[in-house]
Design a protein around this motif. Structure first.
Motif, PDB file in Angstrom:
ATOM      1  N   VAL A  40     -24.338  48.893 -26.053  1.00  0.00           N
ATOM      2  CA  VAL A  40     -23.658  48.393 -27.244  1.00  0.00           C
ATOM      3  C   VAL A  40     -22.181  48.754 -27.130  1.00  0.00           C
ATOM      4  O   VAL A  40     -21.831  49.930 -27.083  1.00  0.00           O
ATOM      5  N   SER A  41     -21.335  47.746 -27.051  1.00  0.00           N
ATOM      6  CA  SER A  41     -19.901  48.004 -26.905  1.00  0.00           C
ATOM      7  C   SER A  41     -19.203  48.153 -28.255  1.00  0.00           C
ATOM      8  O   SER A  41     -18.167  48.806 -28.343  1.00  0.00           O
ATOM      9  N   GLU A  42     -19.760  47.537 -29.295  1.00  0.00           N
ATOM     10  CA  GLU A  42     -19.225  47.681 -30.645  1.00  0.00           C
ATOM     11  C   GLU A  42     -20.390  47.697 -31.626  1.00  0.00           C
ATOM     12  O   GLU A  42     -21.364  46.974 -31.437  1.00  0.00           O
ATOM     13  N   ALA A  43     -20.268  48.537 -32.660  1.00  0.00           N
ATOM     14  CA  ALA A  43     -21.314  48.604 -33.686  1.00  0.00           C
ATOM     15  C   ALA A  43     -20.660  48.856 -35.033  1.00  0.00           C
ATOM     16  O   ALA A  43     -19.736  49.664 -35.144  1.00  0.00           O
ATOM     17  N   ARG A  44     -21.169  48.143 -36.037  1.00  0.00           N
ATOM     18  CA  ARG A  44     -20.645  48.327 -37.395  1.00  0.00           C
ATOM     19  C   ARG A  44     -21.751  48.051 -38.394  1.00  0.00           C
ATOM     20  O   ARG A  44     -22.404  47.013 -38.343  1.00  0.00           O
ATOM     21  N   VAL A  45     -21.979  48.992 -39.289  1.00  0.00           N
ATOM     22  CA  VAL A  45     -22.896  48.770 -40.400  1.00  0.00           C
ATOM     23  C   VAL A  45     -22.063  48.116 -41.501  1.00  0.00           C
ATOM     24  O   VAL A  45     -21.102  48.704 -41.989  1.00  0.00           O
ATOM     25  N   THR A  46     -22.402  46.889 -41.849  1.00  0.00           N
ATOM     26  CA  THR A  46     -21.608  46.124 -42.804  1.00  0.00           C
ATOM     27  C   THR A  46     -22.040  46.360 -44.241  1.00  0.00           C
ATOM     28  O   THR A  46     -21.269  46.136 -45.162  1.00  0.00           O
ATOM     29  N   GLN A  47     -23.284  46.812 -44.425  1.00  0.00           N
ATOM     30  CA  GLN A  47     -23.781  47.084 -45.775  1.00  0.00           C
ATOM     31  C   GLN A  47     -24.981  48.011 -45.667  1.00  0.00           C
ATOM     32  O   GLN A  47     -25.764  47.909 -44.721  1.00  0.00           O
ATOM     33  N   SER A  48     -25.116  48.897 -46.633  1.00  0.00           N
ATOM     34  CA  SER A  48     -26.322  49.730 -46.698  1.00  0.00           C
ATOM     35  C   SER A  48     -26.719  49.921 -48.155  1.00  0.00           C
ATOM     36  O   SER A  48     -25.873  49.947 -49.044  1.00  0.00           O
ATOM     37  N   VAL A  49     -28.014  50.002 -48.366  1.00  0.00           N
ATOM     38  CA  VAL A  49     -28.574  50.306 -49.685  1.00  0.00           C
ATOM     39  C   VAL A  49     -29.545  51.453 -49.475  1.00  0.00           C
ATOM     40  O   VAL A  49     -30.533  51.277 -48.757  1.00  0.00           O
ATOM     41  N   PRO A  50     -29.235  52.654 -49.987  1.00  0.00           N
ATOM     42  CA  PRO A  50     -28.122  52.958 -50.876  1.00  0.00           C
ATOM     43  C   PRO A  50     -26.772  52.890 -50.157  1.00  0.00           C
ATOM     44  O   PRO A  50     -26.706  52.992 -48.938  1.00  0.00           O
ATOM     45  N   ASP A  51     -25.721  52.729 -50.939  1.00  0.00           N
ATOM     46  CA  ASP A  51     -24.361  52.660 -50.409  1.00  0.00           C
ATOM     47  C   ASP A  51     -23.876  54.088 -50.156  1.00  0.00           C
ATOM     48  O   ASP A  51     -23.241  54.696 -51.006  1.00  0.00           O
TER      49      ASP A  51
END
Length: 86
Positions: A40-51
């Motif tokens: 994985v060269s890039e990773a981003r969590v764009t949303q999570s619940v709970p925040d």
């Protein structure tokens, strides 16, 4: 189809790893770029619940450690998963 099966298999095998980040039942959406070697060269969590910033940070680190099947070119992925504490 074979590539999609490899991606789904990698994510399925990682449920426990993601679950180690969660204190309660959670969901998250992420974007990753899989390099040709499968890392994985890039990773981003764009949303999570709970925040929760700690949940997002933990999940981002877990995403960076994933190993997907090799590809011919970088592959961008977006997905959402429900996870349970492990």
């Amino acid at each position: 189809l074979e590539r999609e099966n490899g991606i789904a298999s990698t994510l399925d095998k990682s449920e426990d790893t993601f679950g180690q980040c969660a204190e309660t039942s959670s969901t998250f959406s992420a974007r990753v770029i899989v390099a040709p070697n499968g890392s994985v060269s890039e990773a981003r969590v764009t949303q999570s619940v709970p925040d929760d910033p700690h949940l997002r940070d933990c999940l981002t680190e877990a995403l960076r450690r994933l190993a997907f099947p090799p590809t011919n070119a970088p592959v961008p992925l977006s997905f959402s998963l429900a996870i349970e504490p492990y």
